[in-house]
Every structure is written in structure tokens, then in C-alpha cells.
Motif scaffolding. Structure first.
Motif, mmCIF file in Angstrom:
data_model
loop_
_atom_site.group_PDB
_atom_site.id
_atom_site.type_symbol
_atom_site.label_atom_id
_atom_site.label_comp_id
_atom_site.label_asym_id
_atom_site.label_seq_id
_atom_site.Cartn_x
_atom_site.Cartn_y
_atom_site.Cartn_z
ATOM 1 N N ASP A 271 0.635 -1.199 -0.147
ATOM 2 C CA ASP A 271 0.075 -0.109 0.011
ATOM 3 C C ASP A 271 0.731 1.145 -0.037
ATOM 4 O O ASP A 271 0.388 2.244 -0.355
ATOM 5 C CB ASP A 271 -0.760 0.025 1.334
ATOM 6 N N LEU A 272 1.871 1.225 0.509
ATOM 7 C CA LEU A 272 2.827 2.497 0.650
ATOM 8 C C LEU A 272 3.917 2.618 -0.637
ATOM 9 O O LEU A 272 4.258 3.720 -0.641
ATOM 10 C CB LEU A 272 3.769 2.342 2.147
ATOM 11 N N GLY A 273 4.131 1.753 -1.296
ATOM 12 C CA GLY A 273 4.930 1.894 -2.632
ATOM 13 C C GLY A 273 6.341 1.567 -2.128
ATOM 14 O O GLY A 273 6.754 0.908 -0.603
ATOM 15 N N ASP A 274 7.378 1.773 -2.901
ATOM 16 C CA ASP A 274 8.546 1.067 -2.650
ATOM 17 C C ASP A 274 9.330 2.132 -1.559
ATOM 18 O O ASP A 274 10.113 1.766 -0.629
ATOM 19 C CB ASP A 274 9.702 1.176 -4.041
ATOM 20 N N GLY A 275 9.384 3.404 -1.645
ATOM 21 C CA GLY A 275 9.656 4.292 -0.634
ATOM 22 C C GLY A 275 9.250 4.143 0.881
ATOM 23 O O GLY A 275 9.967 3.873 1.793
ATOM 24 N N GLY A 276 7.839 3.884 1.041
ATOM 25 C CA GLY A 276 7.531 3.451 2.207
ATOM 26 C C GLY A 276 7.730 2.199 2.777
ATOM 27 O O GLY A 276 7.764 2.204 3.745
ATOM 28 N N ARG A 277 7.836 1.366 2.100
ATOM 29 C CA ARG A 277 7.989 -0.093 2.135
ATOM 30 C C ARG A 277 9.706 -0.061 2.630
ATOM 31 O O ARG A 277 9.815 -0.800 3.822
ATOM 32 C CB ARG A 277 8.056 -0.766 0.824
ATOM 33 N N THR A 278 10.603 0.670 2.060
ATOM 34 C CA THR A 278 11.766 0.443 2.529
ATOM 35 C C THR A 278 11.838 1.505 3.881
ATOM 36 O O THR A 278 12.652 0.924 4.668
ATOM 37 C CB THR A 278 12.849 1.205 1.578
ATOM 38 N N GLY A 279 11.310 2.356 4.133
ATOM 39 C CA GLY A 279 11.190 3.080 5.265
ATOM 40 C C GLY A 279 10.767 2.416 6.412
ATOM 41 O O GLY A 279 11.412 2.463 7.549
ATOM 42 N N LEU A 280 9.609 1.258 6.282
ATOM 43 C CA LEU A 280 9.406 0.705 7.283
ATOM 44 C C LEU A 280 10.446 -0.286 7.831
ATOM 45 O O LEU A 280 10.781 -0.552 9.058
ATOM 46 C CB LEU A 280 8.145 -0.170 7.016
ATOM 47 N N PHE A 281 10.895 -0.930 6.783
ATOM 48 C CA PHE A 281 12.031 -2.142 6.879
ATOM 49 C C PHE A 281 13.205 -1.474 7.701
ATOM 50 O O PHE A 281 13.786 -2.022 8.845
ATOM 51 C CB PHE A 281 12.391 -2.576 5.824
ATOM 52 N N VAL A 282 13.756 -0.431 7.164
ATOM 53 C CA VAL A 282 14.902 0.261 7.822
ATOM 54 C C VAL A 282 14.610 0.856 9.096
ATOM 55 O O VAL A 282 15.646 0.614 10.131
ATOM 56 C CB VAL A 282 15.346 1.497 6.798
ATOM 57 N N GLY A 283 13.471 1.362 9.258
ATOM 58 C CA GLY A 283 13.046 1.857 10.884
ATOM 59 C C GLY A 283 13.044 0.639 11.712
ATOM 60 O O GLY A 283 13.408 0.865 12.845
ATOM 61 N N GLY A 284 12.567 -0.401 11.349
ATOM 62 C CA GLY A 284 12.252 -1.532 12.099
ATOM 63 C C GLY A 284 13.642 -1.960 12.538
ATOM 64 O O GLY A 284 14.048 -2.385 13.510
ATOM 65 N N CYS A 285 14.406 -2.265 11.300
ATOM 66 C CA CYS A 285 15.965 -2.644 11.809
ATOM 67 C C CYS A 285 16.809 -2.009 12.394
ATOM 68 O O CYS A 285 17.767 -2.271 13.310
ATOM 69 C CB CYS A 285 16.513 -2.972 10.136
ATOM 70 N N VAL A 286 16.718 -0.517 12.586
ATOM 71 C CA VAL A 286 17.390 0.283 13.402
ATOM 72 C C VAL A 286 16.949 0.273 14.699
ATOM 73 O O VAL A 286 17.815 0.175 15.517
ATOM 74 C CB VAL A 286 17.118 2.032 12.823
ATOM 75 N N LEU A 287 15.492 0.056 14.937
ATOM 76 C CA LEU A 287 15.198 -0.152 16.430
ATOM 77 C C LEU A 287 15.519 -1.534 16.886
ATOM 78 O O LEU A 287 16.295 -1.716 17.912
ATOM 79 C CB LEU A 287 13.632 -0.337 16.470
ATOM 80 N N ALA A 288 15.757 -2.594 16.018
ATOM 81 C CA ALA A 288 16.320 -3.947 16.363
ATOM 82 C C ALA A 288 17.584 -3.595 16.720
ATOM 83 O O ALA A 288 18.109 -4.254 17.712
ATOM 84 C CB ALA A 288 16.131 -5.008 15.288
ATOM 85 N N ALA A 289 18.476 -2.995 16.088
ATOM 86 C CA ALA A 289 20.023 -3.057 16.113
ATOM 87 C C ALA A 289 20.158 -1.979 17.557
ATOM 88 O O ALA A 289 21.094 -2.520 18.407
ATOM 89 C CB ALA A 289 20.409 -2.005 15.062
ATOM 90 N N VAL A 290 19.363 -0.890 17.772
ATOM 91 C CA VAL A 290 19.512 -0.394 19.105
ATOM 92 C C VAL A 290 19.254 -1.084 20.308
ATOM 93 O O VAL A 290 19.710 -1.161 21.300
ATOM 94 C CB VAL A 290 18.638 0.899 19.075
ATOM 95 N N LEU A 291 17.942 -2.093 20.055
ATOM 96 C CA LEU A 291 17.815 -2.798 21.376
ATOM 97 C C LEU A 291 19.071 -3.860 21.452
ATOM 98 O O LEU A 291 19.047 -4.371 22.576
ATOM 99 C CB LEU A 291 16.353 -3.677 20.976
ATOM 100 N N LEU A 292 19.434 -4.318 20.228
ATOM 101 C CA LEU A 292 20.538 -5.334 20.302
ATOM 102 C C LEU A 292 21.756 -4.778 21.100
ATOM 103 O O LEU A 292 22.471 -5.532 21.751
ATOM 104 C CB LEU A 292 20.924 -5.954 18.904
ATOM 105 N N LEU A 293 22.110 -3.275 20.851
ATOM 106 C CA LEU A 293 23.273 -2.780 21.406
ATOM 107 C C LEU A 293 22.900 -2.461 22.753
ATOM 108 O O LEU A 293 23.958 -2.121 23.413
ATOM 109 C CB LEU A 293 23.565 -1.820 20.631
ATOM 110 N N ALA A 294 21.758 -2.136 23.190
ATOM 111 C CA ALA A 294 21.425 -1.669 24.466
ATOM 112 C C ALA A 294 22.062 -2.449 25.792
ATOM 113 O O ALA A 294 22.517 -1.685 26.629
ATOM 114 C CB ALA A 294 19.898 -1.596 24.736
ATOM 115 N N PRO A 295 22.010 -3.761 25.545
ATOM 116 C CA PRO A 295 22.729 -4.382 26.814
ATOM 117 C C PRO A 295 24.169 -4.040 27.225
ATOM 118 O O PRO A 295 24.491 -4.115 28.408
ATOM 119 C CB PRO A 295 22.772 -5.851 26.434
#
Length: 144
Positions: free
Chosen positions: A49-73
């Protein structure tokens, strides 16, 4: 060699590791996996529904959150480390605005974080009391 290795002497007892830190680290790593899989889900389900830009933005945002959670310990040993952990609970729950089931998953993760911090702190206090009692007994009974 690390500072701890340089300062070690034979017969020196090893310092006890914090149970609160171990529990909290486990929860943060689990939440990193949750964030990554939520990003994959958002990419696949909502991306059309969002197109390529929105799709990529969702994925990158989620991956950034995952990386920060992984580094937080790594910062849990610092005085402000647990504040970072609490602050990271907010974006995890807020992913529910993108994927509504994440409100439930994020809420359960928040509950797991709270329980890990609370129970780990209680167990650390019990261990400190047990260690103090053991040290007192060893001072009073030097022969064993």
C-alpha cells in the motif's frame, strides 16, 4: 590484558555478576528479534500500500530499532543504562500504530522488561545479603 586481568591475584574471589543485568539483557535481545520480525511483517503486509519508498522506510526503521535494542545491553552497567532500556520500550509498543497486533506483543515485552528488572534487583539484593553473611561467618570462624 584487561584491567581486571591485570589486577587479579591467586585466591581472589570472582565478583558476582548482576542477575538484573543478565535478565534485562535477555529481554532486550528478545525484543530486538521481535522488532526485526515486526519490520519484516510490516514490509510484507503494509508495503504494497505504501510503495517502494514507504516499504523501505518501514523496514529500515524496524531494523534500526532492532539494532539499538541489540546494542542496549552494552550500556546496562552504566547508571543511565536502565533508563535507556525503559525508553526503548516506548518505540517497541508504538510499533502498534503500524501493526496493531504489536500493541499486544509490545505490551507483553514491556511486562517482561518490568519483571526482569524488578526480579533481578530483588535477587541481587538477596545475593548481597547472602555474601555478607558468608563473609561474616568466615571472619568469625577462620578455621572453617
Amino acid at each position: 590484558m584487561t584491567k581486571a586481568q591485570r589486577e587479579w591475584r591467586p585466591g581472589q574471589p570472582r565478583p558476582r555478576r548482576s542477575i538484573r543485568t543478565m535478565f534485562a539483557s535477555s529481554v532486550l535481545v528478545m525484543e530486538a528479534f521481535i522488532a526485526f520480525f515486526a519490520a519484516l511483517t510490516a514490509y510484507g503486509v503494509l508495503g504494497r500500500d505504501l510503495g517502494d519508498g514507504g516499504r523501505t522506510g518501514l523496514f529500515v526503521g524496524g531494523c534500526v530499532l532492532a539494532a539499538v535494542l541489540l546494542l542496549a545491553p552494552a550500556v546496562l552497567g552504566r547508571p543511565w543504562g536502565y533508563t535507556v532500556g525503559w525508553a526503548l520500550q516506548v518505540p517497541l509498543v508504538a510499533t502498534g500504530f503500524v501493526l496493531p497486533p504489536m500493541f499486544v506483543v509490545g505490551g507483553l515485552s514491556l511486562l517482561a522488561w518490568w519483571y526482569a528488572v524488578r526480579t533481578g534487583a530483588r535477587l541481587d539484593r538477596e545475593n548481597a545479603a547472602r555474601d555478607a553473611a558468608q563473609a561474616r561467618w568466615e571472619r568469625e570462624h577462620p578455621d572453617g
